[in-house]
Design an enzyme around this catalytic site. Structure first.
Site, PDB file in Angstrom:
ATOM      1  N   CYS B   2     -64.618 -36.320 -16.667  1.00 50.78           N
ATOM      2  CA  CYS B   2     -64.736 -34.963 -16.144  1.00 50.78           C
ATOM      3  C   CYS B   2     -65.594 -35.032 -14.888  1.00 50.78           C
ATOM      4  O   CYS B   2     -66.156 -36.081 -14.553  1.00 50.78           O
ATOM      5  CB  CYS B   2     -65.427 -34.045 -17.150  1.00 50.78           C
ATOM      6  SG  CYS B   2     -64.494 -33.847 -18.688  1.00 50.78           S
ATOM      7  N   GLY B  30     -60.586 -34.607 -13.167  1.00 51.90           N
ATOM      8  CA  GLY B  30     -60.109 -33.754 -14.255  1.00 51.90           C
ATOM      9  C   GLY B  30     -59.203 -32.667 -13.738  1.00 51.90           C
ATOM     10  O   GLY B  30     -59.592 -31.905 -12.862  1.00 51.90           O
ATOM     11  N   ASN B 105     -70.226 -34.160 -18.391  1.00 54.91           N
ATOM     12  CA  ASN B 105     -69.332 -35.300 -18.231  1.00 54.91           C
ATOM     13  C   ASN B 105     -69.820 -36.401 -19.140  1.00 54.91           C
ATOM     14  O   ASN B 105     -70.984 -36.808 -19.046  1.00 54.91           O
ATOM     15  CB  ASN B 105     -69.331 -35.774 -16.767  1.00 54.91           C
ATOM     16  CG  ASN B 105     -68.482 -37.016 -16.569  1.00 54.91           C
ATOM     17  OD1 ASN B 105     -67.586 -37.291 -17.355  1.00 54.91           O
ATOM     18  ND2 ASN B 105     -68.763 -37.771 -15.521  1.00 54.91           N
ATOM     19  N   GLY B 106     -68.954 -36.876 -20.022  1.00 60.34           N
ATOM     20  CA  GLY B 106     -69.346 -37.930 -20.964  1.00 60.34           C
ATOM     21  C   GLY B 106     -68.876 -37.590 -22.355  1.00 60.34           C
ATOM     22  O   GLY B 106     -68.001 -36.733 -22.533  1.00 60.34           O
ATOM     23  N   TYR B 246     -61.582 -47.798 -11.163  1.00 54.60           N
ATOM     24  CA  TYR B 246     -60.518 -46.806 -11.227  1.00 54.60           C
ATOM     25  C   TYR B 246     -60.918 -45.353 -10.992  1.00 54.60           C
ATOM     26  O   TYR B 246     -60.333 -44.660 -10.172  1.00 54.60           O
ATOM     27  CB  TYR B 246     -59.800 -46.927 -12.582  1.00 54.60           C
ATOM     28  CG  TYR B 246     -58.756 -45.878 -12.817  1.00 54.60           C
ATOM     29  CD1 TYR B 246     -57.510 -45.957 -12.196  1.00 54.60           C
ATOM     30  CD2 TYR B 246     -59.014 -44.790 -13.644  1.00 54.60           C
ATOM     31  CE1 TYR B 246     -56.552 -44.973 -12.396  1.00 54.60           C
ATOM     32  CE2 TYR B 246     -58.058 -43.809 -13.852  1.00 54.60           C
ATOM     33  CZ  TYR B 246     -56.826 -43.894 -13.229  1.00 54.60           C
ATOM     34  OH  TYR B 246     -55.888 -42.926 -13.429  1.00 54.60           O
TER      35      TYR B 246
HETATM   36  N1  LIG Z   1     -58.209 -38.672  -2.337  1.00 54.10           N
HETATM   37  C1  LIG Z   1     -58.010 -39.902  -2.810  1.00 54.10           C
HETATM   38  N2  LIG Z   1     -57.644 -40.874  -1.985  1.00 54.10           N
HETATM   39  C2  LIG Z   1     -57.413 -42.107  -2.448  1.00 54.10           C
HETATM   40  N3  LIG Z   1     -57.518 -42.436  -3.717  1.00 54.10           N
HETATM   41  C3  LIG Z   1     -57.869 -41.499  -4.564  1.00 54.10           C
HETATM   42  C4  LIG Z   1     -58.127 -40.191  -4.168  1.00 54.10           C
HETATM   43  N4  LIG Z   1     -58.454 -39.469  -5.244  1.00 54.10           N
HETATM   44  C5  LIG Z   1     -58.386 -40.323  -6.303  1.00 54.10           C
HETATM   45  N5  LIG Z   1     -58.062 -41.554  -5.877  1.00 54.10           N
HETATM   46  C6  LIG Z   1     -57.841 -42.764  -6.660  1.00 54.10           C
HETATM   47  O1  LIG Z   1     -56.594 -42.645  -7.270  1.00 54.10           O
HETATM   48  C7  LIG Z   1     -56.526 -43.488  -8.389  1.00 54.10           C
HETATM   49  C8  LIG Z   1     -55.724 -42.868  -9.446  1.00 54.10           C
HETATM   50  O2  LIG Z   1     -54.447 -42.551  -8.948  1.00 54.10           O
HETATM   51  P1  LIG Z   1     -53.105 -43.187  -9.473  1.00 54.10           P
HETATM   52  O3  LIG Z   1     -53.217 -44.617  -9.694  1.00 54.10           O
HETATM   53  O4  LIG Z   1     -52.047 -42.746  -8.544  1.00 54.10           O
HETATM   54  O5  LIG Z   1     -52.897 -42.389 -10.783  1.00 54.10           O
HETATM   55  P2  LIG Z   1     -52.725 -42.922 -12.234  1.00 54.10           P
HETATM   56  O6  LIG Z   1     -52.912 -44.387 -12.210  1.00 54.10           O
HETATM   57  O7  LIG Z   1     -53.798 -42.183 -12.956  1.00 54.10           O
HETATM   58  O8  LIG Z   1     -51.363 -42.484 -12.560  1.00 54.10           O
HETATM   59  C9  LIG Z   1     -57.954 -43.778  -8.736  1.00 54.10           C
HETATM   60  O9  LIG Z   1     -58.196 -45.108  -8.537  1.00 54.10           O
HETATM   61  C10 LIG Z   1     -58.782 -42.967  -7.764  1.00 54.10           C
HETATM   62  O10 LIG Z   1     -59.910 -43.661  -7.333  1.00 54.10           O
HETATM   63 MG   LIG Z   2     -52.677 -45.928 -11.205  1.00 51.82          MG
END
Ligand SMILES: Nc1ncnc2c1ncn2[C@@H]1O[C@H](COP(=O)(O)OP(=O)(O)O)[C@@H](O)[C@H]1O
Ligand SMILES: [Mg+2]
Ligand SMILES: Nc1ncnc2c1ncn2[C@@H]1O[C@H](COP(=O)(O)OP(=O)(O)O)[C@@H](O)[C@H]1O
Ligand SMILES: Nc1ncnc2c1ncn2[C@@H]1O[C@H](COP(=O)(O)OP(=O)(O)O)[C@@H](O)[C@H]1O
Ligand SMILES: Nc1ncnc2c1ncn2[C@@H]1O[C@H](COP(=O)(O)OP(=O)(O)O)[C@@H](O)[C@H]1O
Ligand code: SF4
Ligand code: SF4
Ligand code: SF4
Ligand code: SF4
Ligand SMILES: [Mg+2]
Ligand SMILES: [Mg+2]
Ligand SMILES: [Mg+2]
Lengths: 457, 457, 457, 457
Positions: B2, B30, B105-106, B246
């Site tokens: 979150c 989230g 968050n947690g 991630y």
């Molecule tokens: N604005 C952003 N630009 C680039 N990366 C992002 C952004 N917001 C979130 N992320 C990254 O996106 C990743 C998750 O997206 P993605 O791999 O497409 O989705 P999932 O694996 O959950 O289906 C995370 O590693 C996160 O750090």
């Molecule tokens: Mg992914």
């Protein structure tokens, strides 16, 4: 810019849901509204429409349950007509001869004159779209078979149209004789699809068969795929070069050219035309500058970094332009990675500069993040002229590159240097003959024959 | 997972709109629901909450008009409790002593036992959240000042909590003694902010001051920023290593380490640990594999391409899992660029493999696109254990890497080769001492003292 | 049945809110949908429309803030065209000559033929309403001044229309040459109103000036109230007698006759024509039988009791016709007072019997409540013919009194006796000459000249 | 004022839809919000709630499909707590012992003190209702069986409560020892119902069995209907006399007395106590004065007319109190029939006068309509004291009859004469012994023992 999609099946299948999914893949071509139309059991046309993104405007679950052999859809780009529901496409009309639904990408340049003419003959217009002109032209030829009335109507249209229609229960696709906007035919088993871009064919698992040719009408029914010529002579084609630079999705193929490959090539070009040897690093304006910046990095000796992060939710979410939001400006959308830019000399690649205000703000933000130098490289020629073929570019007085020379613009946006490619570079990167491409927004060379002909219906 | 955000101003300012914008920057943490709470003129707590993305759940325009000195907000990750509005945070409680609002968050690992204990003393729980336990622990110490009741309640909690609260009209932040989830303090003029990640501070134009330390309670009022220790002894810290891999946004800084830099380093590591010399090209699974794949390309001699395009609207739009959508599977979300993969040997980098089904489908799609070989490299160690600290990882039996060895998994997902980094690689790439990091989902080494103590209130 | 209302002011005032309130007073004439149209500062026509009751369909608060000099509104009765938003009135059309909005009460009997004719000349119909024919007739006379095109179009219409329109920025009212539906002009200070019934004039505090005469067009602008004749000859008038019996509100005055007084007189008539000496008590079917039953009580020696209670929320609330609801039937709506009916002989008065099913169920319910005898008296003649002039009466085969004689009907509905008044009684109670009244649904004597003339535009 | 309804079936049946329909019949007791609760297959309690009328707040179609053996519902009168969804009943609580849902009509007069006491023991209140006190009292006796905790909690409550609950999967009804609000048990086949009024039993086709007695708890499960006494001694009963005068529906039977008959008797009383020989006609303020005015007409020699028409949609529709609406005042709601009042001397009967402003405005309107004299007769004694037992009467300073004597009030409202009945008249018309009735709002004789006892849980 809009997106159109259609599907026809000879033996059942989820064509309406596929139209939904096709629109979802074409969402980047228009976020203002979305709509679908389909044929019901009585050959009547039904529609579902709404404002906003596809998943908000349409009810996937309901559509998935509907059985139809022919369906079309449309995503609309934000335009003046605004959120009035009457402007949401597909537009429909029906009379004793039958029913028609139309989804249109492009812009009919003689719509105003035709509207005048039709109103003088008693037509009542219900939307503010140029597309409706087509429906009235057809209605005013009531004694012809519908398809003849349709082709005869197209003959009177100037400008850009890639159309997907339901007509007489058939799926009909048409592309203006100049070929401004893309339109491609695909197939999966016994379902025939028509789409603005190949990426939507990929999504529904279809293979691209071929493009609808400029000036071609394609009629798809349960027996065959028939081709008709629009009886208009043109000296050359005007396929929009900006589709490669900006509009189309990088995973689409237009006129046989991969958009991704063209963007890479534009980056290489730019590295050759306007290198920046003193810099430490190249980055791209997300998302439109990303691929060209990778090409630039390859073409120069500079490392490529994704140094600017774009909020994933921007563009799909509406942030009210309150006082505070205006104050924060481009931060709402973009954030540079401080570690990467601190004390570095940076090349930033973008696809184009329109008004220049966004560029100005981003450069300021990068400098505030500690960058020593910010050099801007643009992977297209300066945009100096408005587009009349379906893109909402501002009028000349608002186009930064039309109002000043490059040096002045460089100063105004606050770049340490600013450089562009040439029109020749662009044509070469695309790889099509120059007389097949529209470059009017760069050169002012609009298609000929813009004047209104005297046509009597 | 979150996200939490809070703001306190000593002399006015748009703190509630800034909380809205802060949540917008934390949206990736989230997407299930969002809520804000603030103090009104009578020191009462008001809330606005809703399901879905921030811009749907909350009314920016209305919030921008509200004048308050203290406000907090929360974005909630999809969890079991589901869409019941009672579970949307911030949770609130008020009585004659005052009012409290909490955003968490947690995950509190001894929540169930505490709930039992509290119900036996007459507590009525209104939500299904572990967070509510904290409110009842405080309420059951009615004769203490609220802040004392709060700290005393924290003493009884096990597990992960990064909290932002309104308490006695003050902004209070707290982080569990193990430091699982990030929490950082920022400042802009006379406004103090607390945020899960620095990227949200960037958006509102604030500077990061420092992190809330593990085991620290920070009380922000109009006079000062006061720090209190939670009276719990811990041998070491358990900052979540997966945040770097991630969860966190690449433009955030956690514990002084740039997430972008760590991901790049993970890619370099992987190139060293598990090179793939025969390949023609590296690409990343968008978006989570992108940066590591750029690191891999740098660390090897292979060119990097953005060969897989992710539909921009995925993840913000709900596509119903109809029959047809299941059939199309991962195509709905991802599309490989055919030109790039045709007849090539490709290395695909992703951050992790959880159930393995997605990997399997993507590899199949890449092969169908004509790739000759598909090699998979993962920029973290195998995930073999569930997380009890705020991440909804599946139970062991569903974790692919817990059920089989890597060779088996390689076969199941259909890769030509599959390789991971080690835990040591991970720790080294992050650059923090091993005893400051949680790696439990890789190693099974959970924090100690998991058992329930006998505490009387 | 529908209701129309319009207002024009010469010097400002809340005319749009008054239209809202006027519709609210006319709500009993239509609950399916509601809409308003008004003139904006640029002489363009704006609308707001929606399904359901006035307060749901329209936004009073927003309308109250809009400044306009001319506005009209419409409430629509449930009809076949159903809930399609395109059918909600006022309908609008605009072209270079100007804009027009129209709200219509009645039914154009030659609409189908005219539609055919117009479609053959190129017209595209957008709604399923007969009203749209008028707009196209006007549009197809593009070279005449709008008001001339309007009057010329009316000349071609057969059947019932009481129209309120915005035309050239003026308020225009028109009533068909037969005078089927009521239409009255009122005034308050410098605001002129047009309304279906006087009760709406009362609500907005206006005085009734006079009725719009059958065959009259009234044009209201800032200088004057002008009257034009529709050039159609008629031998007699056909003012709907059923308005007195059922549709109109009891506090309205139609053609100088108080609806309340007419209903009382109908009750007196019925007491004379069909007394029921053995009964203990008279009651009315709420609400439509109430006033006549009071008249019956006065005209006989029987005491009047409100022995049947109608749920106040019925008719404004939609109860789904589930299995259980069908089983409960008329109980959902009506409840007899057991104390009053137990062991009594009761006369129940209603305004009319259409299908007979409701009567049957109520009689059964009253008997189940312990009544010894149930005698039914109807304050109008038997309804044996459908209405083509704006009322959705069922076709002949469904009309109970058309399918059987009164004795049979008495048996089917389970009454101990059933009696009606005669057409002469009705005419006499209304107090207008017989040749001024339509009684077609009782007598089958429809207006003459129903056939379609050959008119060329 | 609120309404409650419950149903329990021993062998299936549409009990949840019947609760919906029961609430629909009780809609006149509360229009602010509505809610239902039921037992699911796992014995857990589910709810559906919303603001506004029953058909807007609840989804009949969804409820009709749910299979449950036990369900309750509530309609809430507009109160201070306002539209906050947390205040919508039924309230629920669950813990390891089981689940409870409660719907409450009445007002607990010692709620504030109990709340204080409970908060000092750690309770967190989630709503602003007095009803929630009951749930916490029960929760604070965690080691007793739930039914014992329930009865023990009731013992501590002062004031008015007619409760319908789900407890341990059983349907439980309870009525305070004073019997303020009505509560009745009904049966249809094997379904047992509990309802505020008999009219709701009529709607679902059930027979009234008997009332829940003051001080009785009724427990309905699949084997039996069990009765428990609340261990509180009272000297007399306080059944609300105002239910007969105003609140209850005329088709309900309370304590064996027909509300319709009582109202008629009140009219007869009034005709005797305060005749008006000079008048030409009697009418009633719709709807509350209707039946008494018919009684008055019978008891005097004056003819009765329905001379004031109430807009059917008032009270179910929200009209914004804009400037214009305030100006029009009571016209929005009521319209006198001009023919009837012109030059006449009129007696107007209403049930009560609270603030006097409405009376004033109506009298003015009737005079403006041409009446020569307007005499007001009220079918209850003057309301001089606030009600603490579930009715939102204003405080004494706002009660017209508490601030001035009748002559003064007569002048202020502009009546030619104003008269009331006496408390004895009221008691006699109801026909219950005086010591069984509450008349506190007329006499100030509130129930005894209002002080807070020192009770330890
Ligand atoms: N604005 C952003 N630009 C680039 N990366 C992002 C952004 N917001 C979130 N992320 C990254 O996106 C990743 C998750 O997206 P993605 O791999 O497409 O989705 P999932 O694996 O959950 O289906 C995370 O590693 C996160 O750090
Ligand atoms: Mg992914
Ligand atoms: N799914 C996608 N993945 C990558 N790029 C995309 C995708 N969809 C659209 N695009 C590209 O995004 C660019 C537009 O995005 P962006 O530059 O962020 O927005 P804008 O410049 O309009 O503010 C276009 O060049 C388009 O080709
Ligand atoms: N405000 C009002 N007061 C009294 N009667 C009204 C009012 N509004 C409409 N009416 C009358 O109500 C009657 C229709 O109501 P009712 O008989 O209950 O419904 P229906 O027969 O259509 O089911 C009509 O005769 C109409 O004149
Ligand atoms: N279905 C019904 N039929 C007749 N009277 C009703 C019905 N429902 C409620 N009532 C009565 O209506 C009266 C309240 O309505 P009214 O006087 O019009 O509203 P108020 O005085 O609250 O503005 C109460 O006396 C109540 O008994
Ligand atoms: S003017 Fe520019 S944007 Fe418009 S069609 Fe031509 S190339 Fe494309
Ligand atoms: S178990 Fe894994 S995901 Fe959970 S806190 Fe530890 S490192 Fe992070
Ligand atoms: S047919 Fe009957 S309802 Fe229709 S207009 Fe004539 S009298 Fe009225
Ligand atoms: S005070 Fe009046 S309204 Fe209240 S319960 Fe007593 S009699 Fe009823
Ligand atoms: Mg861009
Ligand atoms: Mg009726
Ligand atoms: Mg009243």
């Amino acid at each position: 810019m809009c997106g159109v999609f259609g599907a026809f099946t000879q033996n059942g299948g989820p064509v309406l849901e596929d139209v939904y999914l096709g629109l979802y893949a074409l969402q980047h071509r228009g976020q203002e509204s979305a709509g679908v139309a389909w044929v019901d059991d009585n050959n009547a046309i039904r529609t579902q429409k709404g404002n906003g993104l596809v998943h908000l405007a349409l009810d996937q679950e309901a559509l998935a349950k509907i059985d139809t052999r022919c369906a079309i859809g449309h995503v609309r780009y934000s335009t003046a007509g605004g959120s009035d529901p009457r402007n949401i496409q597909p537009l429909t009309a029906s009379n004793s001869r039958g029913s028609v639904a139309v989804a249109h990408n492009g812009n009919i340049t003689n719509a105003e004159a035709l509207k005048q003419y039709l109103e003088n003959r008693g037509a009542i217009f219900h939307s503010l779209t140029d597309t409706e002109v087509l429906l009235h032209l057809m209605a005013h030829q009531p004694h012809k078979p519908m398809i003849d009335a349709f082709v005869d109507s197209l003959r009177r249209l100037k400008g850009a149209y890639s159309l997907v229609m339901i007509l007489d229960g058939k799926l009909v696709a048409a592309r203006d004789p100049w070929g401004f906007r893309p339109l491609v035919i695909g197939q999966r088993d016994r379902i025939i699809y028509v789409s603005s871009e190949t990426c939507a064919l990929d999504l529904v698992g279809a293979k691209a068969l071929r493009e609808v040719a400029p000036g071609e009408v394609v009629v798809i029914d349960k027996d065959e795929i028939k081709s008709i010529r629009i009886p208009v002579q043109t000296k050359c084609h005007y396929q929009c070069s900006f589709e490669y630079v900006y509009f189309a999705r990088p995973d689409s193929i237009l006129a046989g050219r991969s958009v991704y490959a063209v963007r890479k090539a534009l980056g290489h070009c730019l590295a050759k035309r306007a290198p920046c040897l003193s810099a430490n690093m190249v980055t791209g304006m997300p998302d439109s500058g990303t691929i060209a910046s990778m090409g630039f990095a390859e073409g120069s000796t500079l490392p490529y970094e994704k140094a600017i992060v774009r909020n994933r939710y921007v563009g799909r979410t509406f942030i009210n332009p309150t006082q505070r939001v205006r104050e924060l400006g481009v931060r709402i959308k973009l954030n540079p990675i401080h570690d990467l830019i601190k004390d570095r000399k940076i090349v930033v690649i973008d696809d184009s500069i329109v008004r220049g205000t966004t560029s100005q703000r981003i450069i300021a933000m990068i400098r505030a993040g500690g960058a020593k130098e910010v050099h801007v490289r643009i992977s297209s020629p300066p945009v100096c002229f408005p587009c009349y073929y379906g893109i909402d570019t501002p009028s000349r007085v608002e186009l930064a590159a039309a109002r000043m020379n490059i040096k002045e613009l460089e100063k105004i946006i606050g770049a340490d240097s600013l450089e562009y490619i040439t029109v020749d570079d662009l044509v070469q990167a695309i790889g099509l003959p120059r007389n097949e491409l529209c470059t009017a927004c760069f050169t002012g060379e609009y298609m000929e024959g813009e004047t209104q002909d005297e046509l009597e219906l």
